[in-house]
Write an enzyme that holds these catalytic residues in place. Sequence first.
Site, PDB file in Angstrom:
ATOM      1  N   LYS A  55       0.833  -1.210   0.000  1.00  0.00           N
ATOM      2  CA  LYS A  55       0.000   0.000   0.000  1.00  0.00           C
ATOM      3  C   LYS A  55       0.866   1.259   0.000  1.00  0.00           C
ATOM      4  O   LYS A  55       0.503   2.268  -0.610  1.00  0.00           O
ATOM      5  CB  LYS A  55      -0.951   0.005   1.204  1.00  0.00           C
ATOM      6  CG  LYS A  55      -2.088  -1.001   1.099  1.00  0.00           C
ATOM      7  CD  LYS A  55      -3.087  -0.607  -0.004  1.00  0.00           C
ATOM      8  CE  LYS A  55      -4.332  -1.461  -0.015  1.00  0.00           C
ATOM      9  NZ  LYS A  55      -4.203  -2.690  -0.812  1.00  0.00           N
TER      10      LYS A  55
ATOM     11  N   LYS B 209      -6.177 -14.920 -12.715  1.00  0.00           N
ATOM     12  CA  LYS B 209      -7.246 -15.043 -11.747  1.00  0.00           C
ATOM     13  C   LYS B 209      -8.374 -14.055 -12.017  1.00  0.00           C
ATOM     14  O   LYS B 209      -8.117 -12.918 -12.415  1.00  0.00           O
ATOM     15  CB  LYS B 209      -6.622 -14.755 -10.379  1.00  0.00           C
ATOM     16  CG  LYS B 209      -7.413 -15.203  -9.203  1.00  0.00           C
ATOM     17  CD  LYS B 209      -6.625 -14.948  -7.915  1.00  0.00           C
ATOM     18  CE  LYS B 209      -7.557 -14.704  -6.753  1.00  0.00           C
ATOM     19  NZ  LYS B 209      -6.907 -14.053  -5.631  1.00  0.00           N
TER      20      LYS B 209
ATOM     21  N   LYS C  84     -11.991  -8.417  -9.290  1.00  0.00           N
ATOM     22  CA  LYS C  84     -12.680  -7.165  -9.564  1.00  0.00           C
ATOM     23  C   LYS C  84     -11.722  -6.129 -10.153  1.00  0.00           C
ATOM     24  O   LYS C  84     -11.995  -5.502 -11.172  1.00  0.00           O
ATOM     25  CB  LYS C  84     -13.274  -6.646  -8.263  1.00  0.00           C
ATOM     26  CG  LYS C  84     -14.155  -5.445  -8.425  1.00  0.00           C
ATOM     27  CD  LYS C  84     -14.629  -4.982  -7.065  1.00  0.00           C
ATOM     28  CE  LYS C  84     -14.859  -3.487  -7.055  1.00  0.00           C
ATOM     29  NZ  LYS C  84     -15.790  -3.044  -8.080  1.00  0.00           N
TER      30      LYS C  84
END
Length: 329
Positions: free
Chosen positions: A111, A194, A197
């Site tokens: 992050k 994979k 979203k």
Amino acid sequence: METVLSGIRPTGNLHLGNYFGALRNFVKMQHDYNCFFFIADWHSLTTHPNPENLHGNIKTVLAEYLAAGIDPDISTIYIQSDIPEIPELYLLLSMNAYVGELERTTTFKDKVRKQPDNVNAGLLTYPVLQAADIIIHKAHHVPVGKDQEQHVEMARKFARRFNNMYKAEIFPEPKPFNFGNDLIKIPGLDGSGKMGKSEGNAINLADEPEAIRKKVMRAVTDAGPTEKNSKKPEAVENLYALLKVVSTPDTVSYFEDKYNSCEVRYGDLKKQLAEDIIKYTSPIREKILEYTADNNFLGKVARQGAEKARASASKTLKEVREVIGFRSF
Ligand code: TRP
């Protein structure tokens, strides 16, 4: 009965990867375990503080979990921010979580790279909040993907540390739960690994039939096999993997034979795949629409879940306060 806990951040619609990867297994597990399913809306603030769609996203996940078959009378399904006992445990746990170990967490380092302008303290203490989610119900098992295993490991560490510090066996050490043979990885439609979203390659449970047809027809393939019985390239293998999940064994072997004899027509395969996905998702989609239109029902489910979750959480917190030394006069 052992306790299983699973959390999901509310970031929009659930897709086939969520369904076949986990949700379908949760539906089965409800009878064998004491299950807690919750929507981690506080966690979502570390990356997506968006008042416009926070409520809508929570509602979507709630309606979609119910539509997939999570039964609020059997399991406990709740929204994290309805449980004030969680932040209290989070605060207490943060007193024995070390900044160094939090800074070394893989997801935190990711992050910091991805949102350098918003390295907030919530990101740093994300695993502490997640540990509080888990151990407040004394959960034994946490079904998670690879990317979350470190967080469960940290929850184990914080639980153990707390027990040692206060010489009390309050928290069992939670373990990552592996569905073993039941775990199906759902590939994306873009030839990549994979379905996800953020990868933009997903078929949602709530997608209309026409949208599903379009997405499947656009899926990446190649020019077709030129040699009999050859190995499929990844993008093609992905389509067959999806076919195996939603179609009958007869359909699968029909297209396997076609591939092996170099007669496969990807257009036909995709048409069949799209229709079989639609057959699978249609009943779920109809229930999603039904629940989404019924705010009264969703409100009732959320209140019932909060009540059950708070009963469990406050019982744990009472023991925690006691061993720490908080006493009433
Ligand atoms: N961090 C999890 C994710 O991003 C969501 C989550 C929050 C969670 N609290 C949890 C998962 C507790 C399992 C248990 O997927």
